[in-house]
Design a protein around this motif. Structure first.
Motif, mmCIF file in Angstrom:
data_model
loop_
_atom_site.group_PDB
_atom_site.id
_atom_site.type_symbol
_atom_site.label_atom_id
_atom_site.label_comp_id
_atom_site.label_asym_id
_atom_site.label_seq_id
_atom_site.Cartn_x
_atom_site.Cartn_y
_atom_site.Cartn_z
ATOM 1 N N THR A 145 0.821 -1.198 0.000
ATOM 2 C CA THR A 145 0.000 0.000 0.000
ATOM 3 C C THR A 145 0.866 1.263 0.000
ATOM 4 O OG1 THR A 145 -0.284 -0.607 2.294
ATOM 5 C CG2 THR A 145 -2.197 -0.792 0.909
ATOM 6 N N ARG A 202 1.412 4.381 21.012
ATOM 7 C CA ARG A 202 0.610 4.316 19.795
ATOM 8 C C ARG A 202 1.429 4.633 18.554
ATOM 9 N NH1 ARG A 202 -3.910 6.479 23.082
ATOM 10 N NH2 ARG A 202 -5.411 4.766 23.181
ATOM 11 N N SER A 261 2.510 1.888 16.102
ATOM 12 C CA SER A 261 1.326 1.209 15.603
ATOM 13 C C SER A 261 0.639 2.032 14.521
ATOM 14 C CB SER A 261 0.376 0.964 16.775
ATOM 15 O OG SER A 261 -0.700 0.196 16.352
ATOM 16 N N TYR A 262 0.575 3.354 14.750
ATOM 17 C CA TYR A 262 -0.118 4.201 13.781
ATOM 18 C C TYR A 262 0.771 4.634 12.613
ATOM 19 C CZ TYR A 262 -4.518 4.723 16.289
ATOM 20 O OH TYR A 262 -5.738 4.493 16.862
ATOM 21 N N ALA A 299 -0.533 3.404 9.449
ATOM 22 C CA ALA A 299 -1.785 4.075 9.135
ATOM 23 C C ALA A 299 -1.522 5.473 8.602
ATOM 24 C CB ALA A 299 -2.677 4.145 10.372
ATOM 25 N N LEU A 351 -0.993 5.445 4.888
ATOM 26 C CA LEU A 351 -2.272 5.141 4.237
ATOM 27 C C LEU A 351 -3.189 6.351 4.281
ATOM 28 C CD1 LEU A 351 -2.821 1.622 5.762
ATOM 29 C CD2 LEU A 351 -2.202 2.173 3.421
ATOM 30 N N MET A 397 -2.256 8.763 1.742
ATOM 31 C CA MET A 397 -2.719 8.321 0.427
ATOM 32 C C MET A 397 -4.203 8.604 0.245
ATOM 33 S SD MET A 397 -2.798 4.691 -1.360
ATOM 34 C CE MET A 397 -3.789 3.982 -0.117
ATOM 35 N N MET A 398 -4.991 8.348 1.301
ATOM 36 C CA MET A 398 -6.418 8.599 1.180
ATOM 37 C C MET A 398 -6.661 10.076 0.895
ATOM 38 S SD MET A 398 -7.679 6.049 4.208
ATOM 39 C CE MET A 398 -9.436 6.224 4.111
ATOM 40 N N MET A 430 -9.034 -0.341 0.258
ATOM 41 C CA MET A 430 -8.079 -1.209 0.946
ATOM 42 C C MET A 430 -7.381 -0.426 2.055
ATOM 43 S SD MET A 430 -4.777 -3.015 -0.791
ATOM 44 C CE MET A 430 -5.110 -4.665 -1.312
ATOM 45 N N ALA A 431 -7.011 0.812 1.759
ATOM 46 C CA ALA A 431 -6.354 1.650 2.753
ATOM 47 C C ALA A 431 -7.306 1.945 3.913
ATOM 48 C CB ALA A 431 -5.884 2.962 2.115
ATOM 49 N N PHE A 432 -8.552 2.237 3.580
ATOM 50 C CA PHE A 432 -9.553 2.493 4.623
ATOM 51 C C PHE A 432 -9.641 1.308 5.577
ATOM 52 C CE2 PHE A 432 -13.926 1.665 5.970
ATOM 53 C CZ PHE A 432 -14.135 2.760 6.797
ATOM 54 N N VAL A 453 -6.499 1.004 7.747
ATOM 55 C CA VAL A 453 -6.477 2.042 8.793
ATOM 56 C C VAL A 453 -7.424 1.644 9.920
ATOM 57 C CG1 VAL A 453 -7.107 4.433 9.328
ATOM 58 C CG2 VAL A 453 -5.751 3.940 7.290
ATOM 59 N N ILE A 493 -5.861 -1.235 11.894
ATOM 60 C CA ILE A 493 -4.771 -0.752 12.754
ATOM 61 C C ILE A 493 -5.347 -0.003 13.952
ATOM 62 C CG2 ILE A 493 -2.819 0.863 12.853
ATOM 63 C CD1 ILE A 493 -2.290 0.106 9.871
ATOM 64 N N THR A 494 -6.395 0.781 13.719
ATOM 65 C CA THR A 494 -7.026 1.510 14.822
ATOM 66 C C THR A 494 -7.597 0.540 15.852
ATOM 67 O OG1 THR A 494 -7.634 3.171 13.188
ATOM 68 C CG2 THR A 494 -8.654 3.366 15.344
ATOM 69 N N VAL A 516 -6.587 -2.495 16.440
ATOM 70 C CA VAL A 516 -5.451 -3.118 17.140
ATOM 71 C C VAL A 516 -4.907 -2.171 18.203
ATOM 72 C CG1 VAL A 516 -3.061 -3.877 16.853
ATOM 73 C CG2 VAL A 516 -4.803 -4.615 15.217
ATOM 74 N N THR A 517 -4.812 -0.885 17.861
ATOM 75 C CA THR A 517 -4.129 0.063 18.737
ATOM 76 C C THR A 517 -4.993 0.523 19.909
ATOM 77 O OG1 THR A 517 -3.065 0.824 16.728
ATOM 78 C CG2 THR A 517 -2.689 2.119 18.705
ATOM 79 N N GLU A 518 -6.256 0.794 19.657
ATOM 80 C CA GLU A 518 -7.124 1.343 20.709
ATOM 81 C C GLU A 518 -7.668 0.208 21.573
ATOM 82 O OE1 GLU A 518 -7.275 4.525 21.222
ATOM 83 O OE2 GLU A 518 -6.133 4.984 19.408
ATOM 84 N N GLU A 562 -8.039 -0.327 24.695
ATOM 85 C CA GLU A 562 -8.890 -0.127 25.873
ATOM 86 C C GLU A 562 -10.364 -0.308 25.517
ATOM 87 O OE1 GLU A 562 -6.950 3.052 25.465
ATOM 88 O OE2 GLU A 562 -5.283 2.521 26.787
#
Lengths: 240, 300, 318
Positions: free
Chosen positions: B227, B267, B270-271, B274, B277, B280-281, C115-117, C120, C123-124, C126-128, C130
């Protein structure tokens, strides 16, 4: 007070990068007219059609439909208000049947009833000589049949005005006569036409009024005989 | 703090060069075949493993192994092109764009999963190019990273030379501009498609082999670069090799600085993926057909 | 509907109703999972095959439906059926938003954007951790307190029938005609008076909402929801199911999804080879039989059956 023109532009402009494709064009078509729009390659004819049917965004100026401003509206709004068109390169729904191609504009009209629309579609196909091809996929039609189907699809909008973009390009002489015949019949039935083409012979057999564009500007507008002898037109066409 | 900034910047440039390698391959494939290769990240992954096995099984030293990995990747990509992509060239083929999307997407799934079987799910790390770190004041950077960046830049320079100065490079360029005119002057365009896909594969494979000692190899390692490469291609402009190089380095750099300066340290990493990406969006939003919009209009 | 279709539908309905009593608990579970995939693959087909928008982010809406129901139930103690409904609404709304965002994109650009959406979002999640439980997963309460999967089976059967028949009705209506017109030629569709913007967004919203429904059922059924539902491998499986079934016939896609899921389970002892086989299946289908394997196969069988029937009626022995 005079009736407003069916479609009218004031100061219509469109530029691509630094080049003005259409440059402050004033142009009006009254109901019941059959107008030819000609000009050398790159003079802005197709751009004008695209601006007058909502397929391109206007940079400056106005478009009025029966006096009401419609510039900035989407192409589908123009279509819903009775502005039909065909394209320079035929644009069909290739992997859909002939009758489905006809149903799309019919059913997109407000309050359209399927049974009624189907009847209208069959009537138009009959008129254009395509009735026997109803279930064929559009991509399997011949080039000429595709042109006719595109015209038929535009008719399904019950259009008041039809813009035909190069209906005679790449068409054999027999089909050319046929298309001229169809346009004449439809015009006599009350439809207004604006026809863009390079085939001046066919245009002369059809239209009463000729508009000539050159480099985005209107250089002549009037009855056929008058425009033909206009020196500005001859200059533009001889490329001097 | 300044040292940290320096290190992150250097790391960003290293990964940026790698991104640029992957993206130029993607660009070349799109310019010629008019398809987006959704399996490009998987070619990068395969290249990494090719390099690993050339070193461990054939006993080739790490640096020549990169060259070998590129050669094997080239052959591998050509085999894929022959097996799966030839329908794209037949004039009667409908919906070429859809076919290109789905077939390369399917290929990506296939390669990712067959890699798990052949290479195992656990990360593998080939030997270093050179052990140790370069220390320049506060800047500490491993020799492996220097070799990866240097090797990547060398490949890019050779590529630019090849594209501009050789007969084959110019033939590639001619076909990308007009298949018809190219065939008039006697260029076999189908052979150029094959070559372009092979070249794209070789560049991705070389990138994979270069980063292997730094990041280790895993079957899913292609997902992110896959990506990221699109981001770069869209930012840099398709067909523009130099645009891809600049955009690749910029993306690598900004990603690493993003990690460095995100207030929440947990974070950040991890981000980071993202982040690219997300860029890119945004780019797609404002340039919906990318920089190469006109090419796309001509597709299908 | 023609006679063979009605006959087949009745046969299938009978078979579906009796299915839990014909197999053991394990294969019942496989069937339930297969039907969840069938809903996802069918909704993807509506979007990709009919509306022409090749989204590679469709599984994100499964996750949105699932996590909405799950988080509402876990954090706010909202009853599950209400949470599932909220999941459908959330997926449809976000789907409409994504559809609106990519109005000016098509082909590979739309595929990349979606695909990017999806990535993202994954990943969100996975990360958040809590809120979402992170990579370890979110424990979602059960929907039924029964000893067997029987209630789940009949519920998903009903959901599958309602959603697929509903989508087929939409596709047979003028909306479906407009979806296909836009797929074929956006410019011509606009010239024909089709409100392109509205119908592109509508197709996204419908497909996403249905995917959200599948996610909302999946979460309490499995009991633990992980970010993997939105992974690209899941997307690959869904695409393979739809392509094998024949992306332009929803019943074919449903059959494709269930058949592929049963194959996945039957090949369980081959472990990782399964996904390889499905990648290969997808590649070979695309390469050699672009209309899918199941739908054309069924048509051929039906043609043969009709032919045999005619012979019987005529009573000839040729």
């Amino acid at each position: 007070m005079a009736m407003p023109a069916l479609i009218e532009t004031r100061g219509l402009s469109k530029h691509f990068g630094g080049i003005f494709a259409v440059d402050r064009l004033d142009f009006a078509v009254n109901a019941g007219e059959l107008v030819g729009l000609i000009g050398p390659n790159g003079s802005g004819k197709t751009t004008t059609i695209n601006l007058l049917t909502g397929h391109l965004k206007i940079d400056a100026g106005q478009v009025r439909l029966r006096g009401e401003r419609v510039d900035g509206a989407a192409a589908s709004v123009f279509a819903a208000r009775g502005v039909g068109r065909t394209f320079q390169i035929t644009q069909l729904f290739s992997r859909m049947s002939v009758i489905e191609n006809m149903l799309v504009p019919g059913l997109a009209r407000a309050h359209a009833e399927k049974r009624v629309v189907l009847g209208e579609a069959r009537k138009h196909l009959e008129f254009l000589g395509l009735a026997s091809l109803e279930t064929l996929q559009a991509k399997n039609l011949s080039g000429g049949q595709q042109k006719l189907l595109e015209l038929g699809r535009a008719l399904m909008l019950k259009p008041e005005i039809l813009f035909l973009d190069e209906p005679f390009a790449g068409v054999n002489p027999y089909l050319r006569d046929e298309i001229i015949g169809f346009v004449k019949t439809l015009h006599e039935a009350g439809r207004t036409f604006v026809i863009v083409d390079h085939d001046l012979d066919a245009i002369q057999r059809l239209v009463h009024r000729l508009v000539v564009m050159s480099r985005g500007k209107k250089i002549a507008d009037g009855p056929l005989a008058e425009v033909r002898t206009n020196p500005a037109v001859i200059t533009a066409y001889s490329g001097v | 703090m300044l040292d940290y900034f320096l290190i992150q910047s250097a790391n960003g440039i290293v990964i940026g060069v790698i991104y640029a390698l992957i993206a130029t391959g993607l660009t070349i494939i799109f310019a010629l075949l008019k398809i987006v290769n959704f399996a490009h990240g998987e070619l990068y992954m395969m290249g990494g493993y090719f390099g690993y096995y050339v070193i461990t099984l054939a006993g080739v030293p790490p640096l020549p192994a990169v060259v070998a990995a590129m050669a094997i990747s080239f052959a591998f990509a050509v085999a894929i092109e022959r097996g799966l992509l030839t329908p794209l060239y037949s004039p009667g083929m409908e919906r070429k764009s859809d076919y290109g999307i789905l077939i390369t997407f399917g290929l990506a799934v296939f390669l990712r999963n067959i890699a798990i079987i052949i290479f195992g799910p656990f990360p593998l790390r080939p030997p270093s190019f050179f052990d140790g770190d370069l220390v320049l004041g506060g800047l500490i950077i491993s020799y492996d990273r220097l070799v990866a960046a240097g090797g990547g830049l060398l490949i890019l320079v050779l590529l630019i030379f090849f594209l501009n100065r050789t007969v084959w490079g110019q033939a590639l360029n001619a076909v990308s501009q007009s298949r018809e005119s190219a065939s008039i002057v006697g260029i076999n365009s189908e052979r150029m498609y094959m070559f372009a896909f092979g070249l794209g594969g070789a560049l991705a494979g070389g990138a994979g082999a270069l980063v292997a000692p730094i990041y280790s190899l895993s079957p899913s390692m292609g997902l992110v670069p896959d990506t990221q490469a699109f981001v770069i291609v869209i930012l840099g402009g398709l067909g523009s090799v130099s645009g891809s190089i600049i955009a690749g380095i910029l993306l690598g750099l900004s990603e690493n600085l993003f990690i460095a300066f995100l207030p929440d340290p947990n974070r950040g990493p991890s981000y980071a993926n993202a982040f690219g990406l997300f860029i890119m969006m945004l780019v797609l939003l404002f340039r919906p057909t990318g920089i190469f919009g006109r090419h796309h209009a001509a597709m299908e | 509907m023609r006679a063979p279709d009605i006959l087949l539908s009745l046969l299938l309905a009978g078979l579906a109703a009796a299915f839990p009593f014909l197999v053991n608990a394990y294969w019942l579970h496989v069937m339930i999972i297969g039907m969840i995939y069938a809903i996802i693959a069918a909704s993807w087909s509506l979007l990709a095959g009919f509306a022409g928008q090749f989204s590679f982010g469709h599984v994100a809406f499964v996750a949105i439906g699932g996590y909405t129901a799950g988080i509402l139930a876990v954090s706010l103690h909202v009853p599950l059926p209400l949470g599932m409904l909220a999941g459908i609404v959330a997926a449809a709304l976000i789907g409409a938003g994504v559809g609106w965002t990519c109005l000016r994109m098509s082909g590979p650009y739309l595929a990349i954007f979606t695909m990017a959406f999806s990535e993202v979002l994954r990943i969100t999640i996975v990360t958040e951790n809590e809120i979402t439980g992170g990579p370890g997963g979110l424990n979602v309460p059960q929907l039924f307190h029964a000893q067997t999967d029987l209630p789940y089976y009949y519920l998903i059967l009903a959901l599958l029938v309602v959603s697929v028949v509903g989508m087929m009705l939409v596709l047979a209506s003028r909306w479906g005609l407009f979806f296909r017109a836009i797929r074929e030629n956006e410019q011509a569709a606009a010239a024909a008076g089709v409100k392109v913007t509205r119908f592109r967004i509508l197709a996204c919203a419908i497909a996403s909402g249905v995917a959200g429904l599948a996610g909302g059922f999946y979460a309490p059924y499995i009991g633990i929801l992980t970010p993997d539902v939105a992974s690209q491998d899941q997307m690959g499986l869904v695409v393979a199911m739809a392509i094998v079934g024949g992306v332009e016939t929803l019943p074919g896609v449903v059959a494709g999804a269930i058949a592929v899921e049963f194959m996945v389970e039957a090949l369980r002892s081959y472990g990782q080879w399964r996904l390889v086989l499905f990648g290969l299946l997808l590649l070979l289908t695309m390469r050699f039989a672009r209309n899918g394997l199941l739908a054309p196969g069924w048509l051929a069988i039906r043609r043969l059956a009709v032919l045999q029937g005619q012979r019987l009626i005529r009573g000839t022995a040729d």
